[in-house]
Design a protein around this motif. Structure first.
Motif: not given
Length: 143
Positions: A54-63
């Motif tokens: 995702l590079g600079s995308i920081s808004h996520f949750i890893v499931l």
């Protein structure tokens, strides 16, 4: 102890469960109440795989699931906007506006998106990938 975590902006919740692993250890996991069989991945390696994608995308949750397949859960309730610091309309910098009432009111019930990580860990699987490669089995356990 924490029994449940609720994220009302994205209509998600997670419930804490103790799980006995095959190596005899007991793990505390946060299972999704919205995506059957998926829980929040706690390993640094899982986070690093997704950060690389995702590079600079920081808004996520890893499931992940019991087979250690990884999934990325991304919120959709922020309006992407170009950051115009130098007066040009073609800035490459993007900010996420989480307070845009019109955007949020028009979202409907879908507040986040779930993407499986390909087994190669080199890309996310999208609906187009599934249709073109006839891999509908990826989504059978997500509903």
């Amino acid at each position: 102890s924490i029994d449940m975590i609720e994220l009302p902006r994205v209509n998600l919740s997670f419930k804490a469960k103790k799980v006995d692993t095959i190596d005899g250890k007991t793990e505390h996991r946060l299972y999704s109440n919205d995506h059957n069989g998926l829980y929040i991945a706690s390993s640094t390696e899982a986070r690093e795989v997704v950060e690389k994608l995702l590079g600079s995308i920081s808004h996520f949750i890893v499931l992940q699931n019991s087979d250690n397949d990884l999934f990325v859960l991304m919120p959709g309730c922020a309006l992407p906007r170009r950051l115009n610091t130098d007066g040009t309309a073609l800035s490459v910098q993007v900010i996420l506006d989480r307070r845009n009432k019109e955007w949020i009111d028009n979202m409907g019930e879908v507040r986040c998106y779930l993407y499986p990580v390909h087994n190669s860990q080199g890309k996310l699987i999208t609906v187009g990938d599934v249709q073109s490669e006839n891999k509908t089995h990826w989504f059978t356990h997500l509903s």
